[in-house]
Scaffold this motif. Structure first.
Motif, PDB file in Angstrom:
ATOM      1  N   SER A 235       0.829  -1.211   0.000  1.00 22.69           N
ATOM      2  CA  SER A 235       0.000   0.000   0.000  1.00 22.69           C
ATOM      3  C   SER A 235       0.862   1.258   0.000  1.00 22.69           C
ATOM      4  CB  SER A 235      -0.907   0.015   1.231  1.00 22.69           C
ATOM      5  OG  SER A 235      -1.789  -1.063   1.195  1.00 22.69           O
ATOM      6  N   MET A 236       2.089   1.147   0.467  1.00 23.63           N
ATOM      7  CA  MET A 236       2.992   2.297   0.496  1.00 23.63           C
ATOM      8  C   MET A 236       3.449   2.708  -0.908  1.00 23.63           C
ATOM      9  SD  MET A 236       3.154   3.192   3.521  1.00 23.63           S
ATOM     10  CE  MET A 236       2.278   2.455   4.862  1.00 23.63           C
ATOM     11  N   LEU A 237       3.143   1.884  -1.890  1.00 23.22           N
ATOM     12  CA  LEU A 237       3.507   2.239  -3.265  1.00 23.22           C
ATOM     13  C   LEU A 237       2.774   3.495  -3.738  1.00 23.22           C
ATOM     14  CD1 LEU A 237       3.689  -1.224  -5.025  1.00 23.22           C
ATOM     15  CD2 LEU A 237       5.582   0.274  -4.403  1.00 23.22           C
ATOM     16  N   MET A 238       1.664   3.816  -3.100  1.00 25.38           N
ATOM     17  CA  MET A 238       0.966   5.059  -3.478  1.00 25.38           C
ATOM     18  C   MET A 238       1.878   6.262  -3.248  1.00 25.38           C
ATOM     19  SD  MET A 238      -2.917   4.477  -2.114  1.00 25.38           S
ATOM     20  CE  MET A 238      -3.408   6.143  -2.446  1.00 25.38           C
ATOM     21  N   GLY A 239       2.517   6.299  -2.107  1.00 22.77           N
ATOM     22  CA  GLY A 239       3.426   7.403  -1.802  1.00 22.77           C
ATOM     23  C   GLY A 239       4.642   7.420  -2.711  1.00 22.77           C
ATOM     24  N   VAL A 240       5.173   6.243  -3.001  1.00 25.38           N
ATOM     25  CA  VAL A 240       6.331   6.144  -3.892  1.00 25.38           C
ATOM     26  C   VAL A 240       5.962   6.651  -5.286  1.00 25.38           C
ATOM     27  CG1 VAL A 240       7.934   4.536  -4.986  1.00 25.38           C
ATOM     28  CG2 VAL A 240       7.349   4.246  -2.575  1.00 25.38           C
ATOM     29  N   GLY A 241       4.796   6.262  -5.771  1.00 21.96           N
ATOM     30  CA  GLY A 241       4.340   6.727  -7.082  1.00 21.96           C
ATOM     31  C   GLY A 241       4.134   8.231  -7.109  1.00 21.96           C
ATOM     32  N   PHE A 242       3.604   8.766  -6.018  1.00 20.67           N
ATOM     33  CA  PHE A 242       3.398  10.211  -5.935  1.00 20.67           C
ATOM     34  C   PHE A 242       4.742  10.940  -5.995  1.00 20.67           C
ATOM     35  CE2 PHE A 242       2.515  14.167  -3.617  1.00 20.67           C
ATOM     36  CZ  PHE A 242       1.446  14.639  -4.348  1.00 20.67           C
ATOM     37  N   LEU A 243       5.741  10.412  -5.283  1.00 20.98           N
ATOM     38  CA  LEU A 243       7.066  11.035  -5.303  1.00 20.98           C
ATOM     39  C   LEU A 243       7.716  10.933  -6.683  1.00 20.98           C
ATOM     40  CD1 LEU A 243       8.505   9.913  -1.844  1.00 20.98           C
ATOM     41  CD2 LEU A 243       7.799  12.205  -2.541  1.00 20.98           C
TER      42      LEU A 243
ATOM     43  N   GLY B  38       6.039  13.465  -8.903  1.00 19.05           N
ATOM     44  CA  GLY B  38       6.485  14.800  -8.511  1.00 19.05           C
ATOM     45  C   GLY B  38       7.890  15.103  -8.999  1.00 19.05           C
ATOM     46  N   ALA B  39       8.773  14.100  -8.927  1.00 13.66           N
ATOM     47  CA  ALA B  39      10.137  14.278  -9.444  1.00 13.66           C
ATOM     48  C   ALA B  39      10.111  14.508 -10.954  1.00 13.66           C
ATOM     49  CB  ALA B  39      10.988  13.063  -9.099  1.00 13.66           C
ATOM     50  N   GLY B  40       9.234  13.813 -11.651  1.00 13.20           N
ATOM     51  CA  GLY B  40       9.101  14.019 -13.093  1.00 13.20           C
ATOM     52  C   GLY B  40       8.603  15.404 -13.433  1.00 13.20           C
TER      53      GLY B  40
END
Length: 82
Positions: free
Chosen positions: A53-61, A64-66
Motif C-alpha cells: 500500500s505504500m507504493l501510493m506514496g512512492v508513485g506520488f514522489l 512529482g520528481a518528473g
C-alpha cells in the motif's frame, strides 16, 4: 505561429511521471485489497500487503520528481535563471 513541439515528443520527466502514475495506481489497488477484509468482516491479509500500500506514496514522489524535472528542462530551454 505554430508551436514547434510535436505531440508525440518525449520531454524530460515524462517517463518519470508515467512510471509514477503506474506505481501510484498499483499502490491504490493494493490499498483497496488490503482494506476490503476489514470492511467485509473477513480475515485480514498478511502484513506485506500493507507494505504494498505504500507504493501510493512512492508513485506520488516519482510523479512529482518528473514534474520538477520537466519544469527544470523548460526553464533551461527558455533561458530563465541565468
Amino acid at each position: 505561429m505554430r508551436d514547434k513541439t510535436q505531440t508525440n515528443s518525449v520531454e524530460p520527466g515524462d517517463r518519470l511521471i508515467r512510471a509514477g502514475v503506474l506505481v501510484f495506481f498499483i499502490g491504490a489497488l493494493a490499498t483497496l485489497v488490503t482494506v476490503a477484509p476489514f470492511l467485509l468482516g473477513t480475515t485480514p491479509f498478511p502484513t506485506y500487503m500493507f507494505g504494498l500500500s505504500m507504493l501510493m506514496g512512492v508513485g506520488f514522489l516519482l510523479a512529482g520528481a518528473g514534474v520538477l524535472r520537466s519544469i527544470g528542462a523548460g526553464r533551461r530551454q527558455a533561458g530563465v535563471g541565468r
